[in-house]
Design a protein around this motif. Structure first.
Motif, PDB file in Angstrom:
ATOM      1  N   TYR A  54      -1.666   0.467  -4.989  1.00  0.00           N
ATOM      2  CA  TYR A  54      -0.819  -0.657  -4.581  1.00  0.00           C
ATOM      3  C   TYR A  54       0.225  -0.927  -5.662  1.00  0.00           C
ATOM      4  O   TYR A  54      -0.025  -0.733  -6.858  1.00  0.00           O
ATOM      5  N   ASP A  63      -4.460   1.922  -8.401  1.00  0.00           N
ATOM      6  CA  ASP A  63      -5.276   1.429  -7.286  1.00  0.00           C
ATOM      7  C   ASP A  63      -4.633   1.670  -5.932  1.00  0.00           C
ATOM      8  O   ASP A  63      -5.158   1.263  -4.887  1.00  0.00           O
ATOM      9  N   ASP A  94      -9.393   1.619   7.562  1.00  0.00           N
ATOM     10  CA  ASP A  94     -10.822   1.416   7.714  1.00  0.00           C
ATOM     11  C   ASP A  94     -11.536   2.758   7.859  1.00  0.00           C
ATOM     12  O   ASP A  94     -10.927   3.833   7.751  1.00  0.00           O
ATOM     13  N   LYS A 136      -0.535  -6.570   2.873  1.00  0.00           N
ATOM     14  CA  LYS A 136      -1.480  -5.764   2.088  1.00  0.00           C
ATOM     15  C   LYS A 136      -2.467  -5.090   3.037  1.00  0.00           C
ATOM     16  O   LYS A 136      -3.361  -5.733   3.577  1.00  0.00           O
ATOM     17  N   THR A 137      -2.295  -3.817   3.254  1.00  0.00           N
ATOM     18  CA  THR A 137      -3.067  -3.083   4.258  1.00  0.00           C
ATOM     19  C   THR A 137      -3.959  -2.030   3.611  1.00  0.00           C
ATOM     20  O   THR A 137      -3.809  -1.675   2.429  1.00  0.00           O
ATOM     21  N   GLN A 138      -4.876  -1.496   4.430  1.00  0.00           N
ATOM     22  CA  GLN A 138      -5.745  -0.397   4.035  1.00  0.00           C
ATOM     23  C   GLN A 138      -6.196   0.325   5.305  1.00  0.00           C
ATOM     24  O   GLN A 138      -5.959  -0.155   6.420  1.00  0.00           O
ATOM     25  N   GLN A 192       0.845  -1.186   0.000  1.00  0.00           N
ATOM     26  CA  GLN A 192       0.000   0.000   0.000  1.00  0.00           C
ATOM     27  C   GLN A 192       0.886   1.244   0.000  1.00  0.00           C
ATOM     28  O   GLN A 192       1.694   1.456   0.903  1.00  0.00           O
ATOM     29  N   SER A 222       0.777   3.448   3.059  1.00  0.00           N
ATOM     30  CA  SER A 222       1.105   2.816   4.332  1.00  0.00           C
ATOM     31  C   SER A 222       2.016   3.708   5.168  1.00  0.00           C
ATOM     32  O   SER A 222       3.024   4.234   4.667  1.00  0.00           O
ATOM     33  N   VAL A 252      -6.406  -5.902   4.364  1.00  0.00           N
ATOM     34  CA  VAL A 252      -7.453  -6.018   3.345  1.00  0.00           C
ATOM     35  C   VAL A 252      -8.121  -7.380   3.458  1.00  0.00           C
ATOM     36  O   VAL A 252      -9.343  -7.511   3.299  1.00  0.00           O
TER      37      VAL A 252
END
Length: 961
Positions: A381, A379, A454, A450-452, A357, A360, A462
């Motif tokens: 990423y 996107d 919230d 692989k993070t996002q 990400q 991040s 994710v």
């Protein structure tokens, strides 16, 4: 009905005895048998059985060379495990041992002539023993060393006598069977550094009954061996890496605790030109990236075992009872629980893609700016190649818990006239439960990276995998305990192997004679049924391949059965005639039928002995032997390994050599990346191995010719020399031809201008679509290899009473000097391509493995005077040079000098009931040769060949009642 079983070695002497003896010692060591044995005749004219034949005889000479190790040599060596003594034999190339950690699986094996442990048939009391896994190899840890009466080593294929697998020869452990009394023994040994302590205690109880017609012997044994880490020795605590210029640096693995980033170049316009170049670097703790240097390599050495720990319980019982001369019942029962651990550095998480990400908070602004152009689809990423060694997960540990047992029962006796019989059935089973810790699940690692954000602005995964925790892999020490616990997984597998043997033989040792003074003709007829069945059952993670750390693998399930009919003939023709003191011929044949792809197979042998005078015997033997594919070779599921590998497409020649350039592009490497480091600094690749149900049998032809001199003017002296020549074809390559052989078949070699040998092999070399590194090279089992080896074995033995001593005017001196001169060892993993043949005599390295020194030898001198026995052993390993298969143009250590080791023991028989022995191994505290990571095995050397523990002390106390 009783046959006295006596076995005496007839070893080997050539013109090389004198120089080898000089190399071994100034005041050498040795061990020998008594003068009666050296004379070559059984005591009292009783019948004897010499390993290599089922026919009894009245002398100790056989047409094939036989080497013997006595129980005294085990005691004088202070050995707890039998491989410690076997590895001193010149005919043995060391295999797995207590020093085998990676590679290693907790077993100990014997490998005659360097043809592989699977081509050496191990017997106990002349019968097949307990295989330890689906390779059907015997783990020497299951053999009770304190119960050994002698060990017989027979050179050459003995398939006609004993069945399949005896390609290189036979190692037969003779255990004490008619034991009377109680013997309790304890031993402790420790290194001079104060580590690696080994404790063993055992007790044997036996007694006769029914006026000597029966006997029961029971034995119990316990062993506890402590570990030594590579970090405990100066030569192994730091990984030595070759710099490809003849020097070295303290290096290690390219997968580091800091973590590395590798993003492939991007062709935006589809015109074959990279608009965005490939980028790579190593992370700093703040998430920024710096250039990679050799100083960044991770030193994995200290966390590895140099001596693997062991705890073993063993129980053995044997009994026989002669109901009548026609019916002598016998049985053997054995149980072993053996626990051996291996330990490696933290798992290297690499070789798979991750999605990073860009937003991040784990990344530095400079890293974010560097990666943003590679977000082609916008996107947020970027796909990159993972490379991280998360120390927070801990070391990789494998705990092997093996339970093995064997049940054997049978009957033997007289039939009528001179005909006797023996029939038995045995069932053996080994189950190994391996518990692994420190593995990493690839899917969990990818999910945690692989993070996002919230809805509340919290950084989360994710993925919806339960318990997923964002993992900061961008810099050393950044991984949280929660993330480490999430990506780490415990794994386990179970291996079971079952072996059944039913055999019936009839023997006549006095069929008829020719009336020319020779012994009678002897014959053996027999039938055998054998069943081998095994399985390897990995858990979900190991079976799915969703794991890095220890190797993944698919389930193995299968088995086969074989029916054999065999016969053996001994034909003494003439004796005690002019120029014909003895003339004798022998032959054997065995027909086998397998219920698999092998089908019908035939093995046979023929040979003879001629003694023109009593003092001199010439002998020769030809043997056609087979080895059937094992359960693992036939039914092995796919597994993953990490062989050493240099990608030719990463070398400068890929740019300058037209042949190699074309081959690399055809293999999927973009022209713009030719000559660049596609492997990310790693010297290993991931390869896939597996079984093949269509395998056929291997076939070998063995010739041995020799002479035995037992001069009547020197009682107690024997000199022997034997030439051997073994040719193996259709060699089963369980692990495939090898990564470097597949590479050379596809791309050619520097020597042939990189002209491909067989481009069909290129399909076995897939590449990562992001980094273009070689990944998952296919290496399944094949009947593809050939081996040819020849050499000369020699031995001098002398035993004599002396007219002086410390305690009275008499003592006994025993001397043995034995050795091997290796003339040739030619190995080709792809026999169809002659230029891939590698001559391993006098070499070691990436292809040949452990050193195949041209000269190997050992010598023992034992002097017994009154209650004191002094014994000294010298061991010699000749020099060796690199095999040239590492792919490096210049090596830090292209040659290894010879090594000499000296051991000493003193035994004191205080009374008829108590004996004390103390000793020291490696008196000079000799260190092993240091070798760079391009061509060593582990611990910067070859730890099964060379002594890696230094000077060691041992003491043994034995009570007899």
């Amino acid at each position: 009905m009783k046959t006295k079983k006596i076995v005496v070695s007839r070893a080997l002497l050539s013109a090389g005895v004198a120089p080898l003896a000089l190399c071994l010692f100034s005041a050498s060591p040795a061990m020998a048998q008594d003068a009666d044995a050296a004379a070559g005749t059984a005591e009292g004219g009783e019948s004897i059985v010499v390993t290599g034949s089922r026919i009894t005889r009245t002398d100790l000479l056989s047409a094939s060379p036989v080497q013997v190790i006595t129980a005294e040599e085990f005691a004088q060596s202070g050995a707890v495990n039998v491989e410690e003594v076997l590895y001193d034999l010149p005919q043995v190339i060391p295999s797995f041992s207590a020093a085998s950690n990676n590679p290693g699986d907790g077993s100990a094996q014997v490998d005659l002539r360097g043809l592989g442990a699977a081509r050496t048939l191990v017997l106990v009391n002349g019968r097949r023993y307990i295989p330890y896994d689906t390779s059907q190899v015997v783990d020497l840890n299951t053999i009770p060393s304190a119960l050994i009466e002698s060990v017989d080593v027979v050179t050459g294929g003995r398939s006609a006598v004993y069945g399949a697998d005896a390609i290189a020869g036979v190692v037969n452990f003779r255990l004490k069977t008619d034991f009377e009394g109680v013997v309790a023994s304890s031993e402790y040994r420790i290194t001079e550094a104060g580590d690696g302590g080994t404790f063993n205690t055992n007790v044997a109880i036996g007694g006769n009954f029914a006026d000597g017609r029966g006997n029961v012997t029971v034995f119990a044994d316990y062993t506890k061996r402590k570990s030594i880490f590579q970090g405990a020795r100066s030569f192994s605590r730091q990984t030595i890496s070759d710099d490809d210029e003849g020097g070295f640096y303290y290096g290690g693995s390219g997968t580091t605790p800091d973590g590395r980033l590798s993003v492939g170049g991007v062709d935006l316009n589809g015109d074959g030109t990279l608009d965005l170049p490939a980028v790579s670097g190593q992370f700093n703790p703040d998430g920024s990236i710096r250039p990679i240097t050799t100083a960044d390599a991770y030193n994995f050495a200290p966390a590895n075992y140099l001596q693997v720990p062991q705890e073993r319980w063993m129980a053995h019982a044997s009994a026989h009872y002669e109901v009548s001369p026609h019916f002598d019942l016998f049985t053997e029962l054995t149980f072993i629980n053996n626990r051996v651990n291996t330990e490696l550095a933290t798992s290297p998480a690499s070789g798979f893609p991750i999605e990073i990400q860009l937003a991040s908070p784990f990344l530095a602004d400079s890293t974010r700016a560097l990666l943003t152009p590679y977000d082609i689809d916008g996107d947020g990423y970027v796909t990159a190649n993972a490379s991280k060694r998360p120390l927070e997960v801990g070391s990789r540990s494998s705990r092997n818990d093996r339970n093995a047992y064997r049940i054997l029962f049978g009957s033997r006796g007289e039939i009528a006239g001179n005909w006797t019989y023996e029939g038995y059935y045995s069932y053996a089973r080994t189950q190994n439960n391996e518990q692994q810790s420190g593995n990493i699940a690839i899917s969990r690692f990818q999910a945690a990276v692989k993070t996002q954000f919230d809805a509340d602005g919290n950084l989360v995964c994710v993925s919806d995998i339960e318990g997923c925790v964002p993992a900061n892999i961008f810099g050393a020490g950044n991984l949280s305990p929660e993330a480490a616990n999430f990506i780490a997984i415990p794994t386990q597998n179970t291996t079971v192997i079952e072996s059944q043997v039913a055999q019936f033989t009839v023997v006549n040792n006095n069929l008829f004679d020719f009336g020319l003074g020779a012994a009678p003709v002897g014959v053996v007829l027999g039938a055998e049924w054998r069943s081998e069945k095994g399985r390897f059952s990995p858990d979900f993670y190991l079976a799915s391949g969703d794991v890095v750390g220890f190797n993944a693998g698919q389930q193995t399930v299968g088995g086969y059965k074989v029916r054999d009919f065999f016969g053996e003939l001994s034909v003494p023709v003439v004796a005690d005639q002019p120029f014909m003191h003895r003339l004798e011929f022998n032959g054997a044949i065995r027909h086998s039928h397998y219920n698999n792809s092998v089908g019908d197979a035939l093995s046979w042998s023929a040979g003879g002995q001629w003694a023109p005078i009593e003092d001199l015997t010439f002998r020769g033997q030809f043997q056609r032997a087979i080895r059937a594919p094992t359960v693992a070779a036939l039914f092995g599921g796919q597994s993953v390994g990490f062989p050493a590998f240099q990608d030719y497409c990463s070398t400068a020649a890929a740019v300058t050599n037209a042949n190699l350039r074309a081959s690399c592009i055809a293999n999927g490497v973009p022209a713009a990346l030719l000559g660049t480091d596609l492997q990310g600094g790693s010297s290993q690749i991931r390869a896939v191995y597996g079984g093949n149900p269509d395998l056929k049998e291997e076939t070998s032809d063995t010739y041995t010719f020799g002479a035995v001199l037992q001069p009547s003017f020197a009682p107690g002296l024997s000199l022997t020399v034997d030439y051997y020549n073994i040719k193996l074809k259709d060699a089963i390559l369980v692990s495939g031809p090898g990564a470097t052989s597949v590479r050379d078949a596809c791309f050619g070699t520097p020597d042939n201008g990189f002209t491909p040998f067989d481009t069909s092999f290129c399909s076995l070399i897939p590449r990562n679509p992001q980094t273009y590194e070689v990944q998952d090279l296919l290496n399944t089992a094949l009947n593809a290899g050939s081996i040819k080896t020849e050499g000369v074995d020699f031995e001098l033995r002398y035993s004599s009473r002396l007219d002086f001593g410390f305690f009275d005017n008499e003592s006994r001196l025993s001397v043995r000097v034995s050795g091997t001169r290796l003339i040739k060892y030619a190995n080709n993993n792809l026999a169809a391509i002659p230029s891939l043949l590698v001559n391993c005599e006098g070499r070691f390295g990436a292809f040949c493995g452990d050193p195949f020194s041209k000269w190997r030898g050992s010598a023992r001198v034992t002097w017994a005077t009154g209650p004191v026995t002094l014994s000294a052993l010298a061991r010699y390993i000749g020099r060796a040079t690199d095999d040239g298969q590492s792919g490096y143009s210049a090596l830090f250590k292209p040659a290894l000098g010879d090594r000499k080791y000296y051991d000493l023991s003193i035994g004191y028989e205080a009374s008829d009931n108590f004996n004390l022995t103390i000793g020291v191994d490696n008196i000079a505290n000799s260190k092993p040769p240091l070798i760079g990571d391009a061509n060593n095995q582990q611990a910067n050397t070859f730890p099964s060949t060379y002594d890696v523990y230094g000077r060691r002390w041992f003491t043994n106390a034995t009570l007899k009642f």
